[in-house]
Write an enzyme that holds these catalytic residues in place. Structure first.
Site, PDB file in Angstrom:
ATOM      1  N   ASP A 479       0.835  -1.206   0.000  1.00 26.74           N
ATOM      2  CA  ASP A 479       0.000   0.000   0.000  1.00 26.74           C
ATOM      3  C   ASP A 479       0.870   1.256   0.000  1.00 26.74           C
ATOM      4  OD1 ASP A 479      -2.300   1.503   0.176  1.00 26.74           O
ATOM      5  OD2 ASP A 479      -3.102   0.433   1.907  1.00 26.74           O
ATOM      6  N   ASP A 549     -10.578   1.929  -3.656  1.00 26.47           N
ATOM      7  CA  ASP A 549     -11.199   1.678  -2.353  1.00 26.47           C
ATOM      8  C   ASP A 549     -12.708   1.677  -2.482  1.00 26.47           C
ATOM      9  OD1 ASP A 549      -9.055   1.210  -0.765  1.00 26.47           O
ATOM     10  OD2 ASP A 549      -8.841   3.278  -0.075  1.00 26.47           O
TER      11      ASP A 549
END
Ligand code: DGJ
EC number: 3.2.1.22
Length: 748
Positions: A479, A549
């Protein structure tokens, strides 16, 4: 060899199956561009494609020749300052303050194959025959600097890649102020520029604008390629559709600050340029040093946007993505993030994984929250050792339990970051990107580690590698949750401060390279606040990317549609999540959520211990369905059929067809229900004309030609008729996946 060189005319002709790219050495010994477009037969001279004209206000290169103005001549890698007033491809600041250069053709080498780019991701070949490479050597004798332009031709796939390298042979330094990867002058401006733009949770929306005189650009200055703009543009003719017409694509294999721009000049020439963003960039070239630009992948087709995408998909899937996972079907994963966020224990995770296993998932991924003292997003990034309160048996203990269930184990990292509240920061407060004396901005309570410094990359590598060596970790989600600010590094001298953003990305690539080399069986998935760094550079290390997301099925239609412009389905991480959806609070059926997520690297991200028996049964069916079709989805040919960006965007549809055309899956999605609407046919594509197909759940057989020319009759819920009957499904957010199987291949 798909590269011709004609000595008499000093012309280079790069030819693919469907395109030609031609340039020449001009009278001033610089390079002039002649043609880029549909394939033309080779001839010894295309000089007539150069246009020399006398125009009223032009400045000219040669005394007495009022026609030779670089402002009028199409160029290959232009400089500023000697009669061309458009934006240049590069600029070099010299010791005496001059920025004027004169790179003249010296020689060239044509060879088969393709060389790797040192320290940078790039497309590659597996055998010398797959591609041919042309290196053109240019030299500025006054400053003793060499410029090498490299072109690789993938003849079978209509792809030409380009990059540039600057080498300082002189004893005194020069400073690169601008060093783009490519530039090409197209002779007209009758184009629409297509770009993939957005923001967090709405990444890669398809946007188009018509070219007019002036500069049209997209870029990133965030230190990452960004969700705001993807490093890709296409130039398409106004009449070009998904299925027909001319389009050029330009895609940058790079993950940092970039610029992609088209400058339409006074004579309607479109100068397309791409590379590292010159804003806040400089690079010092000391004696003997060289600078390598990233690679641009150029594609031309006259068969519409779908074909353009297919060319990118096939190249990126097979000659950019590398390693053991490149050709392997991807595991169906269950990710803990939206299910547990930071709140879990070893027992709760094992229960969760057990339930997933019963449903058929193959890989359990523990997301954020497992390390240091991390219980929220304020602490512990940089402390890549286990939080033993949550996981008393360590990552090894948990991973072994997960493996014992028959599942692979995956783990989340955010290697490039550190929280102030962390042991790493306490020990090395100077290891962050920062400028001394200035306050440091926060993003998600965290700082960006200074990956321009080798010792910082080394330290993170050691921590990650130690875990990977001792625990059975099969997958890593990498990430990156904030962009760079106050870009600077006290580790570098003042003349090199504008190199830091690029050096940072080189550090990221270095860490990736070391990890993928030492752990070749680990599947990497890149991620940056969802899809904020979905770019070709990342694909070289991580075969798949977390797309967004935003996991809402309806939102995902646009995101996945736009992403598919360049990136193959095998790279598009797509999960079924809970409802109401955590990002938009929308409620859609499990079926629709699955029907959207099927067209990607499929997984789940919801608390499977909280599902009803009916939901569990349906999930099992979805998983079985994906397992049966994942090779088709990953390796088939993908076509977009209906765009959520066109008209009211109510319908989205796509199809993936197996290479031999024997199987296909069609996704059809209707956002809002229509009452008593008209009849609907969906014209398919990519099938075998003379094949006969059966469609699961539908009576009868259908000719490939019939399905493509007359169309597939859609079920009632899509014509609104079902609203009149209670026994049929209707309502908003309907979807259907049609499964086609060929039962006869030659009806003639
Ligand atoms: C952002 C990612 O996109 C999410 O999937 C999740 O991994 C969180 N970060 C964790 O902090």
């Amino acid at each position: 060899m798909p590269i011709f060189y004609t000595e008499q005319t000093k012309e280079f002709h790069l030819q693919t199956k469907g395109s030609s790219y031609i340039f020449t050495v001009l009278d001033n010994q610089q390079l002039g561009h002649l043609y880029y477009g549909k394939k033309i037969e080779h001839r010894d001279s295309f000089t007539h494609l150069l246009r020399f004209q006398r125009r009223a206000t032009s400045s000219c290169v040669f005394e007495g020749n009022l026609e030779f103005s670089l402002d009028l001549i199409k160029q290959e890698f232009p400089s500023y300052g000697t009669t061309d007033y458009r934006e240049p491809a590069f600029q070099i600041l010299q010791e005496n303050g001059s920025r004027i250069t004169n790179f003249e053709y010296k020689n060239h080498v044509i060879s088969s194959g393709k060389k790797p780019l040192k320290g940078l991701p790039a497309t590659y070949v597996e055998s010398e025959e797959e591609a041919a490479t042309l290196e053109v050597f240019l030299y500025d004798s006054l400053i003793d600097v060499e410029l090498v332009l490299t072109y690789t031709v993938f003849a079978e796939t209509n792809v030409i890649t380009r990059h540039a390298r600057f080498i300082n042979h002189h004893s005194s330094p020069v400073q690169l102020m601008r060093a783009l990867s490519m530039s090409v002058d197209l002779p007209d401006a009758d184009f629409q520029m297509l770009q993939l733009s957005g923001s967090w949770s709405r990444e890669r929306y398809v946007k188009e604008r018509a070219l007019v005189p002036g500069i049209h650009q997209i870029s990133s200055t965030r230190g990452a390629s960004s969700s705001q703009q993807n490093p890709f543009i296409a130039l398409k003719r106004p009449q070009t559709t998904e299925f027909h017409g001319e389009v050029y694509g330009f895609s940058l294999v790079y993950s940092g600050n970039f610029l992609a721009q088209v400058e339409v000049d006074q004579y309607d020439v479109s100068r397309v340029q791409m590379g590292i963003h010159p804003f806040d960039f400089q690079w010092l070239l000391e004696a003997g040093e060289s600078f390598q630009t990233p690679e641009v992948v150029m594609v031309y087709t006259d068969q519409g946007l779908n074909h353009l995408s297919q060319l990118y998909h096939s190249l990126y899937r097979s000659r950019l993505v590398r390693g053991n996972w490149r050709d392997r079907p991807r595991p169906i994963l269950l990710n803990s993030w939206e299910a547990t966020y930071f709140d879990f224990t070893e027992d709760s995770l094992v229960e969760f994984a057990k339930e997933g296993k019963k449903l058929g998932v193959e890989l359990f991924v523990l997301d954020d929250g497992w390390f240091g003292t991390r219980n929220d997003d304020t602490t512990s990034l940089g402390d890549w050792f286990v939080n033993s309160e949550k996981l008393p048996n360590g990552i090894e203990g948990l991973a072994e339990k997960i493996e014992a269930l028959g599942l692979a184990f995956g783990l989340w990292f955010e290697p490039e970051m550190v929280n102030k509240e962390s042991e790493l920061f306490k020990k090395h407060p100077d290891w962050i990107i920062h400028v001394e004396g200035r306050s440091q901005s926060h993003g998600r309570n965290q700082y960006v580690l200074d990956f321009s410094r080798a010792e910082v990359v080394d330290a993170i590598y050691e921590m990650m590698a130690e875990l990977l060596r001792k625990a059975p970790i099969s997958y890593i989600k990498w990430d990156m949750n904030r962009h760079l600010t106050e870009i600077g590094s006290p580790a570098w001298p003042k003349e090199r401060q504008q190199e830091i953003a690029h050096r940072y990305i080189l550090g990221v690539y270095d860490l990736y390279e070391r990890l993928v080399s030492e752990f070749p069986d680990v599947l990497f998935e890149s991620c940056a606040s969802g899809g904020c760094r979905f770019d070709p550079g990342m694909l070289y290390y991580a075969p798949q990317t977390w797309t967004s997301d935003d996991t809402d099925a309806i939102e995902r239609l646009k995101i996945q549609y736009g992403t598919s412009m360049v990136y193959p389905l095998s790279s598009i991480g797509a999960h079924v999540s809970a409802v109401p959806n955590h990002q938009v609070r929308r409620v859609t059926s499990l079926e629709t959520r699955g029907n959207v997520a099927f067209f990607g690297a499929f997984g789940y991200e919801l608390d499977v211990t909280q599902l009803t028996d009916e939901e569990k049964e349906n999930m099992k069916k979805q998983i079985a369905f994906y397992k049966e079709h994942r090779e088709l989805i990953m390796f088939g040919t993908f076509y977009r059929l209906r765009s959520p960006f066109v008209g009211d965007g109510n319908v989205t549809s796509w199809i993936v067809v197996s290479e031999d055309q024997s199987e296909a899956l069609v996704g059809y999605y209707q956002t809002l229900a229509k009452v008593n609407a008209g009849f609907r046919q969906l014209k398919l594509t990519g099938l075998q004309e003379c094949g006969l197909y059966q469609i699961d759940g539908m009576i009868g057989t259908y000719g490939g030609d019939e399905l493509m020319h007359s169309g597939l009759q859609l079920p009632n819920e899509f014509s609104g008729a079902s609203a009149l009957r209670e026994d049929e499904q209707s309502g908003d957010f309907q979807s259907y996946v049609f499964k086609l199987k060929r039962i006869e291949s030659d009806r003639h």
